[in-house]
Design a protein around this motif. Sequence first.
Motif, PDB file in Angstrom:
ATOM      1  N   ASP A  37     -12.026   7.075  -1.666  1.00 40.93           N
ATOM      2  CA  ASP A  37     -12.062   7.270  -3.115  1.00 40.93           C
ATOM      3  C   ASP A  37     -13.328   8.041  -3.460  1.00 40.93           C
ATOM      4  O   ASP A  37     -14.314   8.006  -2.719  1.00 40.93           O
ATOM      5  CB  ASP A  37     -12.079   5.938  -3.869  1.00 40.93           C
ATOM      6  CG  ASP A  37     -10.755   5.204  -3.795  1.00 40.93           C
ATOM      7  OD1 ASP A  37      -9.731   5.792  -4.182  1.00 40.93           O
ATOM      8  OD2 ASP A  37     -10.748   4.050  -3.335  1.00 40.93           O
ATOM      9  N   ARG A  50      -0.341   3.956  -2.621  1.00 41.74           N
ATOM     10  CA  ARG A  50      -1.608   4.589  -2.250  1.00 41.74           C
ATOM     11  C   ARG A  50      -1.408   5.562  -1.084  1.00 41.74           C
ATOM     12  O   ARG A  50      -1.893   6.696  -1.120  1.00 41.74           O
ATOM     13  CB  ARG A  50      -2.638   3.526  -1.869  1.00 41.74           C
ATOM     14  CG  ARG A  50      -3.999   4.109  -1.509  1.00 41.74           C
ATOM     15  CD  ARG A  50      -4.976   3.043  -1.044  1.00 41.74           C
ATOM     16  NE  ARG A  50      -6.278   3.640  -0.822  1.00 41.74           N
ATOM     17  CZ  ARG A  50      -7.234   3.724  -1.729  1.00 41.74           C
ATOM     18  NH1 ARG A  50      -7.021   3.253  -2.953  1.00 41.74           N
ATOM     19  NH2 ARG A  50      -8.402   4.280  -1.454  1.00 41.74           N
ATOM     20  N   ASN A 100      -8.998  -0.558  -0.419  1.00 36.19           N
ATOM     21  CA  ASN A 100      -9.308  -0.697  -1.842  1.00 36.19           C
ATOM     22  C   ASN A 100     -10.794  -0.790  -2.136  1.00 36.19           C
ATOM     23  O   ASN A 100     -11.200  -0.776  -3.302  1.00 36.19           O
ATOM     24  CB  ASN A 100      -8.611  -1.940  -2.414  1.00 36.19           C
ATOM     25  CG  ASN A 100      -7.107  -1.824  -2.381  1.00 36.19           C
ATOM     26  OD1 ASN A 100      -6.560  -0.728  -2.492  1.00 36.19           O
ATOM     27  ND2 ASN A 100      -6.419  -2.955  -2.228  1.00 36.19           N
ATOM     28  N   TYR A 132       0.810  -1.220   0.000  1.00 32.65           N
ATOM     29  CA  TYR A 132       0.000   0.000   0.000  1.00 32.65           C
ATOM     30  C   TYR A 132       0.842   1.269   0.000  1.00 32.65           C
ATOM     31  O   TYR A 132       0.309   2.359   0.192  1.00 32.65           O
ATOM     32  CB  TYR A 132      -0.941  -0.006   1.210  1.00 32.65           C
ATOM     33  CG  TYR A 132      -1.966  -1.119   1.144  1.00 32.65           C
ATOM     34  CD1 TYR A 132      -3.077  -1.009   0.319  1.00 32.65           C
ATOM     35  CD2 TYR A 132      -1.794  -2.284   1.880  1.00 32.65           C
ATOM     36  CE1 TYR A 132      -4.003  -2.034   0.230  1.00 32.65           C
ATOM     37  CE2 TYR A 132      -2.721  -3.309   1.801  1.00 32.65           C
ATOM     38  CZ  TYR A 132      -3.818  -3.181   0.971  1.00 32.65           C
ATOM     39  OH  TYR A 132      -4.733  -4.203   0.892  1.00 32.65           O
TER      40      TYR A 132
END
Length: 309
Positions: free
Chosen positions: A141, A36, A239, A33
């Motif tokens: 997101d 990200r 995610n 990760y």
Amino acid sequence: MSNFKTAKEINDIVHEKMPQIIECFVEVYGEAYRERITNRLNNTLCIFIEPSSGMTESDENNYYESLEDLILENSDIIYIRENFNEISFISFFGAVGGGAFTSVRKNDFLAKPVSVCFFRNLEKLYDKTFFHELNHVIMSDVVFNSQYMAVRLGIKTNKFQKIDEDSYKSIYDNDEEKRRALNEVYTDYLAMKVYEVAKKQGFELGEGKATNSAYSCAFELLEELFEDNSEILADCFLNGNINRLLDQIGAENFDKLLEVTDKAIHEEQDYKNHRIKAEAFDGLKQIVDEVCNSIAKKKNEEDIDYILD
């Protein structure tokens, strides 16, 4: 607060220490990760302010509205407003601390988003709280089209209907609201782990001690679940792959887990002693253990199928 720092001092620390902060998160979540985490946190603006003493409630409202306008003017962000003055620590775009704000780059939905973490009470700035909100940034997101915008925060999605070019109206979704408690407890649990890593490295932003929160009373109840399924849960929360967890435990067990977590931090919390009520703990733990056993059984079956293949 001990070792009180000014807003400028805190901003300077965050700017200087962001590479170290990123490494703390990577140590907790894993190298998978890193990209990200790095992208999210390097595109996060942290704002710490010092309101003037002796402000009336009306003065405070005007002060924060002015600050809000200043942020929007300088960062070209559109937003959704809900109870701005009541939120002590909020985030624009990906992280919506307290359900206060969501935003995207104005007039350019394809532009790289900029998150803003805003803290208005330096006397109550705790490092774990800071990491909690950065966790929301990392886990978020945004998806939108000409009519709607959806902001995913871990396993919970906030949905908004477009009203005009610069504003959206929140759409209440009871099924999504049911996920709020588990979302916050997991976010806070990982924030505690990041805090522990940062503490070992000598990082200090505000108050160094790890304070209890409305969510940490559920750690004892859910720690085994979180630790034994860290890879799956990270995939779900970071995610958005919620189906991985549903495949492991089934929709019915998932609903039980949501209900248990909500009870743990609300009706079954002993607020005075900051723990789950003694008479309720065993019953809630039994349900969580059943969920853990269900996941372990599913993993075992998958391991057997892999060997046979």
